[in-house]
Motif scaffolding. Structure first.
Motif, PDB file in Angstrom:
ATOM      1  N   ARG A 208       9.564  14.572 -32.952  1.00 35.62           N
ATOM      2  CA  ARG A 208      11.053  15.132 -34.000  1.00 35.62           C
ATOM      3  C   ARG A 208      10.502  14.788 -35.309  1.00 35.62           C
ATOM      4  N   PHE A 209       9.672  12.613 -35.185  1.00 37.84           N
ATOM      5  CA  PHE A 209       9.377  12.571 -36.249  1.00 37.84           C
ATOM      6  C   PHE A 209       7.870  12.878 -36.730  1.00 37.84           C
ATOM      7  N   TRP A 210       7.626  13.241 -36.177  1.00 41.89           N
ATOM      8  CA  TRP A 210       6.361  14.136 -36.737  1.00 41.89           C
ATOM      9  C   TRP A 210       6.533  15.423 -37.705  1.00 41.89           C
ATOM     10  N   ALA A 211       7.111  16.192 -36.952  1.00 38.81           N
ATOM     11  CA  ALA A 211       8.089  17.424 -37.067  1.00 38.81           C
ATOM     12  C   ALA A 211       8.229  17.086 -38.891  1.00 38.81           C
ATOM     13  N   LYS A 212       9.047  15.948 -38.936  1.00 40.85           N
ATOM     14  CA  LYS A 212       9.701  15.749 -40.299  1.00 40.85           C
ATOM     15  C   LYS A 212       8.689  15.460 -41.085  1.00 40.85           C
TER      16      LYS A 212
ATOM     17  N   GLY B 126      26.317  36.707 -32.415  1.00 46.43           N
ATOM     18  CA  GLY B 126      26.766  35.971 -33.676  1.00 46.43           C
ATOM     19  C   GLY B 126      26.974  34.740 -34.301  1.00 46.43           C
ATOM     20  N   LYS B 127      27.026  33.923 -33.573  1.00 51.55           N
ATOM     21  CA  LYS B 127      26.654  32.792 -34.332  1.00 51.55           C
ATOM     22  C   LYS B 127      25.058  31.523 -34.326  1.00 51.55           C
ATOM     23  N   PRO B 128      25.129  31.521 -36.492  1.00 52.18           N
ATOM     24  CA  PRO B 128      24.282  31.466 -36.868  1.00 52.18           C
ATOM     25  C   PRO B 128      23.850  29.539 -37.017  1.00 52.18           C
ATOM     26  N   ILE B 129      22.462  29.584 -36.817  1.00 44.74           N
ATOM     27  CA  ILE B 129      21.933  28.273 -36.543  1.00 44.74           C
ATOM     28  C   ILE B 129      20.718  28.476 -37.718  1.00 44.74           C
ATOM     29  N   VAL B 130      20.879  27.265 -38.582  1.00 43.24           N
ATOM     30  CA  VAL B 130      19.850  27.943 -39.873  1.00 43.24           C
ATOM     31  C   VAL B 130      19.145  25.805 -39.823  1.00 43.24           C
ATOM     32  N   GLU B 131      18.029  26.133 -40.707  1.00 37.66           N
ATOM     33  CA  GLU B 131      16.784  24.896 -41.515  1.00 37.66           C
ATOM     34  C   GLU B 131      16.239  25.345 -39.397  1.00 37.66           C
ATOM     35  N   SER B 132      14.581  25.375 -40.169  1.00 35.59           N
ATOM     36  CA  SER B 132      14.011  25.948 -38.551  1.00 35.59           C
ATOM     37  C   SER B 132      14.003  24.225 -37.524  1.00 35.59           C
ATOM     38  N   LEU B 133      14.119  23.539 -38.225  1.00 40.60           N
ATOM     39  CA  LEU B 133      13.277  22.404 -36.807  1.00 40.60           C
ATOM     40  C   LEU B 133      14.688  22.724 -36.462  1.00 40.60           C
TER      41      LEU B 133
ATOM     42  N   LEU C 162       0.442  23.841 -26.295  1.00 43.25           N
ATOM     43  CA  LEU C 162       0.507  23.995 -27.465  1.00 43.25           C
ATOM     44  C   LEU C 162       2.520  23.429 -27.422  1.00 43.25           C
ATOM     45  N   GLY C 163       3.262  22.588 -28.241  1.00 42.49           N
ATOM     46  CA  GLY C 163       4.462  22.589 -28.163  1.00 42.49           C
ATOM     47  C   GLY C 163       5.007  22.468 -29.529  1.00 42.49           C
ATOM     48  N   PHE C 164       6.407  21.358 -29.658  1.00 39.90           N
ATOM     49  CA  PHE C 164       7.050  21.548 -31.210  1.00 39.90           C
ATOM     50  C   PHE C 164       6.366  20.934 -32.139  1.00 39.90           C
ATOM     51  N   VAL C 165       5.881  19.753 -32.529  1.00 43.98           N
ATOM     52  CA  VAL C 165       5.016  19.453 -33.433  1.00 43.98           C
ATOM     53  C   VAL C 165       3.592  20.724 -33.740  1.00 43.98           C
ATOM     54  N   ASP C 166       2.969  21.457 -33.354  1.00 41.32           N
ATOM     55  CA  ASP C 166       2.433  22.104 -33.525  1.00 41.32           C
ATOM     56  C   ASP C 166       2.823  23.093 -34.167  1.00 41.32           C
ATOM     57  N   ILE C 167       4.438  23.813 -33.456  1.00 35.50           N
ATOM     58  CA  ILE C 167       4.754  24.993 -34.226  1.00 35.50           C
ATOM     59  C   ILE C 167       4.863  24.445 -36.014  1.00 35.50           C
ATOM     60  N   ALA C 168       5.968  23.259 -36.239  1.00 37.09           N
ATOM     61  CA  ALA C 168       6.211  23.088 -37.290  1.00 37.09           C
ATOM     62  C   ALA C 168       5.061  22.848 -37.885  1.00 37.09           C
ATOM     63  N   LEU C 169       4.196  22.265 -37.789  1.00 35.51           N
ATOM     64  CA  LEU C 169       2.806  22.299 -38.406  1.00 35.51           C
ATOM     65  C   LEU C 169       1.709  23.198 -38.590  1.00 35.51           C
ATOM     66  N   GLY C 170       2.081  24.169 -37.696  1.00 35.22           N
ATOM     67  CA  GLY C 170       1.483  25.137 -38.271  1.00 35.22           C
ATOM     68  C   GLY C 170       0.724  26.097 -39.060  1.00 35.22           C
TER      69      GLY C 170
END
Length: 224
Positions: free
Chosen positions: A94-98, A60-67, A148-156
């Motif tokens: 976090r830097f490379w995803a941003k 029931g609690k929202p979280i927004v912004e994909s990263l 496969l991790g955070f940056v891969d998903i962000a840049l997928g």
């Protein structure tokens, strides 16, 4: 009732990140598709500031912004961690995803929605940004190493939208094997992972959609 709900559109690459992360972690969820030209009251309730997708609703609690959502998922469900344990490596991820969202994506989008000199300048900017990613991949299968991790998903999105859809829309190839051998290899490896390739939107539908967007942008910029 599902404990986890994902508000998304069929075509946006940003909610896809959440789909991949939830699938990777084995988290069951319910999908609610939004029409952003006629946003639902629930979407406006859950994301009143940005009024956009993705929105993840957990208990029931929202979280927004994909990263932000990706980090929430990683902290809530510990299986198959997306971020590394080392604080320095986490900061780098976090830097490379941003960097992908703030530099790579806008420069490639400018090359899609422009023509002539403006497009040429955007292509140069995009290739300059892609070179940083190429450098970051040296010695690694994925951006975080062997998994496969955070940056891969962000840049997928690069593996489908840039390398297939945008090429068809514009007739230009930005990410070539000659210029970017490591990124090209990463793109194929990433796209071949089952949770990735099983969840891409229809390529033909994406081409039609982005072709219409490009034409609309060019029409607005045309001299009256």
């Amino acid at each position: 009732m599902a404990e986890v709900k994902l508000f998304r559109t069929w075509s946006s690459p940003f909610p896809l990140r959440i789909v991949w992360a939830l699938k990777l972690k084995g988290v069951p969820y319910e999908t609610i598709y939004e029409d952003l030209s006629n946003k639902s009251p629930l979407l406006l309730q859950y994301n009143p500031i940005h009024k956009k997708v993705p929105v993840l609703v957990h208990n029931g609690k929202p979280i927004v912004e994909s990263l932000v959502i990706l980090e929430y998922i990683d902290e809530t469900w510990k299986e198959n961690p997306l971020l590394p344990e080392d604080p320095l490596e986490r900061a780098a991820a976090r830097f490379w995803a941003k960097f992908g969202d703030e530099k790579v994506l806008p420069s490639i989008w400018e090359s899609v929605t422009n023509e002539g000199k403006e497009q040429e300048e955007a292509i140069l900017k995009a290739k300059e940004n892609l070179k940083y990613l190429e450098e970051e991949l040296k010695g690694n299968k994925f951006f975080g190493g062997e998994k496969l991790g955070f940056v891969d998903i962000a840049l997928g999105w690069l593996a489908h939208y840039e390398s297939s859809v945008f090429e068809d829309v514009t007739g230009m190839k930005l990410l070539t094997e000659e210029e970017f051998p490591l990124l090209s290899a990463w793109k194929l490896t990433f796209a071949d992972a089952p949770i990735i390739k099983d969840n891409w939107p229809s390529r033909d539908k994406l081409v039609a959609k982005f072709q219409a967007i490009r034409e609309d942008h060019l029409l607005k910029k045309a001299p009256k």
